[in-house]
Design an enzyme around this catalytic site. Structure first.
Site, PDB file in Angstrom:
ATOM      1  N   GLU A  21      32.504 -47.321  63.889  1.00  0.00           N
ATOM      2  CA  GLU A  21      32.368 -47.156  62.435  1.00  0.00           C
ATOM      3  C   GLU A  21      33.732 -47.187  61.752  1.00  0.00           C
ATOM      4  O   GLU A  21      33.865 -47.714  60.648  1.00  0.00           O
ATOM      5  CB  GLU A  21      31.674 -45.835  62.110  1.00  0.00           C
ATOM      6  CG  GLU A  21      30.223 -45.795  62.519  1.00  0.00           C
ATOM      7  CD  GLU A  21      29.606 -44.438  62.275  1.00  0.00           C
ATOM      8  OE1 GLU A  21      28.708 -44.366  61.419  1.00  0.00           O
ATOM      9  OE2 GLU A  21      30.030 -43.457  62.924  1.00  0.00           O
ATOM     10  N   TYR A  53      33.937 -42.320  32.328  1.00  0.00           N
ATOM     11  CA  TYR A  53      33.290 -42.728  33.582  1.00  0.00           C
ATOM     12  C   TYR A  53      34.113 -43.736  34.355  1.00  0.00           C
ATOM     13  O   TYR A  53      33.936 -43.889  35.566  1.00  0.00           O
ATOM     14  CB  TYR A  53      31.851 -43.199  33.376  1.00  0.00           C
ATOM     15  CG  TYR A  53      31.611 -44.128  32.221  1.00  0.00           C
ATOM     16  CD1 TYR A  53      31.875 -45.475  32.316  1.00  0.00           C
ATOM     17  CD2 TYR A  53      31.082 -43.637  31.030  1.00  0.00           C
ATOM     18  CE1 TYR A  53      31.632 -46.332  31.264  1.00  0.00           C
ATOM     19  CE2 TYR A  53      30.836 -44.492  29.968  1.00  0.00           C
ATOM     20  CZ  TYR A  53      31.114 -45.837  30.080  1.00  0.00           C
ATOM     21  OH  TYR A  53      30.873 -46.682  29.042  1.00  0.00           O
ATOM     22  N   GLU A  72      30.137 -35.383  54.203  1.00  0.00           N
ATOM     23  CA  GLU A  72      30.352 -34.125  53.495  1.00  0.00           C
ATOM     24  C   GLU A  72      31.815 -33.987  53.074  1.00  0.00           C
ATOM     25  O   GLU A  72      32.119 -33.504  51.980  1.00  0.00           O
ATOM     26  CB  GLU A  72      29.971 -32.929  54.389  1.00  0.00           C
ATOM     27  CG  GLU A  72      28.502 -32.830  54.701  1.00  0.00           C
ATOM     28  CD  GLU A  72      28.056 -33.621  55.935  1.00  0.00           C
ATOM     29  OE1 GLU A  72      26.973 -33.315  56.454  1.00  0.00           O
ATOM     30  OE2 GLU A  72      28.774 -34.551  56.358  1.00  0.00           O
ATOM     31  N   LYS A  98      25.163 -43.631  53.310  1.00  0.00           N
ATOM     32  CA  LYS A  98      25.576 -44.680  54.251  1.00  0.00           C
ATOM     33  C   LYS A  98      24.366 -45.596  54.456  1.00  0.00           C
ATOM     34  O   LYS A  98      23.303 -45.140  54.863  1.00  0.00           O
ATOM     35  CB  LYS A  98      26.014 -44.081  55.578  1.00  0.00           C
ATOM     36  CG  LYS A  98      26.471 -45.141  56.591  1.00  0.00           C
ATOM     37  CD  LYS A  98      26.838 -44.529  57.925  1.00  0.00           C
ATOM     38  CE  LYS A  98      28.178 -43.854  57.820  1.00  0.00           C
ATOM     39  NZ  LYS A  98      28.716 -43.468  59.146  1.00  0.00           N
TER      40      LYS A  98
END
Length: 120
Positions: A21, A53, A72, A98
């Site tokens: 990954e 934004y 997290e 993901k």
């Protein structure tokens, strides 16, 4: 009070616990919702009185560039930067998804959602 949402920020990044990954990377979606007092902006029509934004999108892109093992962790970094850099935000919610995670099954995505209030 009001809310501003920046939804479905698409980013290619290198997060995960597997070495593969980190090397190959994958596609992510990030959503950010912030609560802030938008009363002044609704009267003034001035960008400096609200949550920009574009700034939120910039924070997300920068933090997603830094590899993390856990979603997290990257989500918490995004929230911390929002509170540090955008003073009128009182609450923030960040979800990091993901797409097609490598978990040995047909799974569209996994999502971590973090919510925090500004410490006064």
């Amino acid at each position: 009070m009001g809310k501003i949402k920046v939804e479905n920020i698409k980013i290619y990044a290198h997060h995960g616990c597997l070495r593969e990954e980190e090397i190959v990377g994958s596609q992510y979606l990030v959503d950010v919702t912030v609560n802030a007092n938008l009363q002044e902006a609704s009267n003034s029509d001035d960008l400096s009185d609200t949550v920009d934004y574009v700034h939120i999108n910039h924070i997300v892109k920068e933090e997603m560039k830094l590899p993390s093992r856990l979603l997290e962790h990257v989500g918490k970094r995004i929230i911390d930067r929002i509170f540090k850099e955008i003073s009128i935000v009182g609450k923030a919610e960040v979800s990091v998804s993901k797409i097609n995670p490598p978990i040995g099954g047909d799974v569209e995505k996994v999502t971590v959602i973090l919510k925090e209030k500004r410490n006064v």
